[in-house]
Scaffold this active site. Structure first.
Site, PDB file in Angstrom:
ATOM      1  N   GLN A   1      -9.673  -3.928  -4.158  1.00 43.35           N
ATOM      2  CA  GLN A   1     -10.964  -3.491  -3.640  1.00 43.35           C
ATOM      3  C   GLN A   1     -12.047  -3.722  -4.703  1.00 43.35           C
ATOM      4  OE1 GLN A   1     -11.963  -1.756  -0.524  1.00 43.35           O
ATOM      5  NE2 GLN A   1     -13.916  -2.367  -1.383  1.00 43.35           N
TER       6      GLN A   1
ATOM      7  N   ASP B   1     -17.337   6.538  -1.393  1.00 40.66           N
ATOM      8  CA  ASP B   1     -16.000   6.542  -0.768  1.00 40.66           C
ATOM      9  C   ASP B   1     -15.837   7.909  -0.099  1.00 40.66           C
ATOM     10  OD1 ASP B   1     -13.373   6.036  -0.010  1.00 40.66           O
ATOM     11  OD2 ASP B   1     -12.530   6.142  -2.033  1.00 40.66           O
TER      12      ASP B   1
ATOM     13  N   CYS C   1     -16.449   1.356   0.098  1.00 38.69           N
ATOM     14  CA  CYS C   1     -15.228   0.571   0.312  1.00 38.69           C
ATOM     15  C   CYS C   1     -14.805   0.579   1.772  1.00 38.69           C
ATOM     16  CB  CYS C   1     -14.117   1.093  -0.587  1.00 38.69           C
ATOM     17  SG  CYS C   1     -13.694   2.816  -0.255  1.00 38.69           S
TER      18      CYS C   1
ATOM     19  N   ARG D   1     -13.337  -8.731   0.342  1.00 39.42           N
ATOM     20  CA  ARG D   1     -11.922  -8.408   0.109  1.00 39.42           C
ATOM     21  C   ARG D   1     -11.077  -9.669   0.313  1.00 39.42           C
ATOM     22  NH1 ARG D   1     -10.019  -3.366   0.922  1.00 39.42           N
ATOM     23  NH2 ARG D   1      -8.123  -4.248   0.045  1.00 39.42           N
TER      24      ARG D   1
ATOM     25  N   ARG E   1       0.897  -1.188   0.000  1.00 35.86           N
ATOM     26  CA  ARG E   1       0.000   0.000   0.000  1.00 35.86           C
ATOM     27  C   ARG E   1       0.916   1.212   0.000  1.00 35.86           C
ATOM     28  NH1 ARG E   1      -5.391   1.211   3.337  1.00 35.86           N
ATOM     29  NH2 ARG E   1      -6.110   0.016   1.550  1.00 35.86           N
TER      30      ARG E   1
ATOM     31  N   HIS F   1      -6.967   1.099  -6.793  1.00 34.72           N
ATOM     32  CA  HIS F   1      -7.173   0.151  -5.687  1.00 34.72           C
ATOM     33  C   HIS F   1      -7.832  -1.093  -6.291  1.00 34.72           C
ATOM     34  CE1 HIS F   1      -7.521  -1.310  -1.723  1.00 34.72           C
ATOM     35  NE2 HIS F   1      -8.425  -0.499  -1.210  1.00 34.72           N
TER      36      HIS F   1
END
Ligand code: CP
Ligand code: NVA
Length: 305
Positions: A136, A224, A264, A292, A106, A133
């Site tokens: 995700q 988000d 998310c 996930r 990340r 991402h």
């Protein structure tokens, strides 16, 4: 079974066939994993999980996923390694390739992750960069398909920032035949290069500044945060700019009657989404969080030798 590419950095890097393999394996293994009956297909494999930003879902889902396959994980923050600072990205890639079997990272700058992958002999998995991402959105597609059947021909509407998640949804629309709409304030559109590549591929997506119009008839409404990790100092300005982009029950009144609401997470309840929507009957946010793990376990299993 494996994927045609060594790394998982962007959905756009993979063929529809490979992305389908991930989704199908995730669907097949989910009940086994939930029953603690998943065979250990990757014993003694080690995955390093490197974080330059905070995480709950990504960290816990990746670490538990590799354990479910019989392997181990190492949690490392960039404070220890100092990638590109204490030593070069090239040297980190070469050394890590001798110790572990895969890296999940990340990071901020997507290009640095691409560089890490270029010099690594092991798979590199993108656990979020400023640009995208992808893991995700693979979990999200799994969630859409569990609740609504195939994602094909569905309309997914993201209300909010044209951020890393919006970019990954646009990449997904290049590989799966669904319609993606992002409703964002002017000046907060997705990445130009991501949009141009999607246009060239004939992906079905559009950008609008009208969230109420965008969600009309939508099957999936996606949320988000208004500001992403690293943008905290813009919070006050963004709260003002995004004032009309909070997802409320009123906004959703003309969505498809069977629509699902996704986020998310982490959510700023009351900011980009109201409690009544987050906790309402259309919300699938915690299924989404669980998925996930199932999607990423399939990615690890298909990438790791
Ligand atoms: N959705 C997501 O990536 O959550 P974390 O930031 O907690 O990992
Ligand atoms: N866009 C958000 C996603 C968090 C999972 C961020 O980058 O912080």
């Amino acid at each position: 079974m494996s994927l045609g590419k060594k790394d998982f950095l962007s959905i756009a890097d993979h063929t529809t066939e490979d992305l389908r393999k991930i989704l199908e394996l995730a669907k097949e293994q989910k009940p086994l994993a939930r029953d603690h009956k998943l065979p250990h297909s990757h014993p003694n494999r080690t995955m390093a999980c490197v974080f330059a930003k905070p995480s709950l879902r990504t960290r816990v889902s990746f670490e538990t996923a590799i354990m479910q396959l019989g392997g181990n994980s190492l949690f490392i923050t960039d404070q220890e390694i100092g990638i590109g600072k204490r030593e070069s990205i090239h040297d980190v890639a070469k050394v890590m390739s001798r110790f572990v079997d895969a890296i999940m990272i990340r990071w901020y700058d997507h290009n640095e992750v691409v560089e890490l992958a270029m010099h690594s002999d092991i798979p590199i998995i993108n656990g979020l960069t400023d640009l995208n991402h992808p893991c995700q959105v693979m979990g999200d597609i799994l969630t859409v398909e569990e609740h609504l059947g195939s994602i094909d021909n569905k309309t997914v509407v993201m209300v909010g920032d044209g951020n890393n998640l919006a970019n990954s949804w646009i990449n997904a629309a290049r590989r799966f035949p669904f319609n993606f709409i992002i409703a964002c304030p002017e000046g907060y559109e997705p990445d130009d290069a991501v949009m141009s590549a999607a246009e060239k591929d004939g992906a079905s997506f559009c950008v609008t500044n009208d969230p109420v119009d965008a969600v009309r008839g939508a099957h999936v409404i996606y949320s988000d945060a208004f500001y992403s990790m690293g943008q905290e100092e813009e919070a006050i300005k963004r709260r003002k700019d995004f004032a009309d982009f909070r997802i409320t029950n009123k906004m959703l009144s003309e969505a498809d009657p069977n629509h699902i609401v996704m986020h998310c997470l982490p959510a700023h309840r009351g900011e980009e989404i109201t409690d009544e929507v987050m906790d309402g009957k259309h919300s699938v946010v915690f299924d989404e969080a669980e998925n996930r793990q199932h999607a990423q376990r399939a990615i690890i299993a298909l990438l790791m030798k």
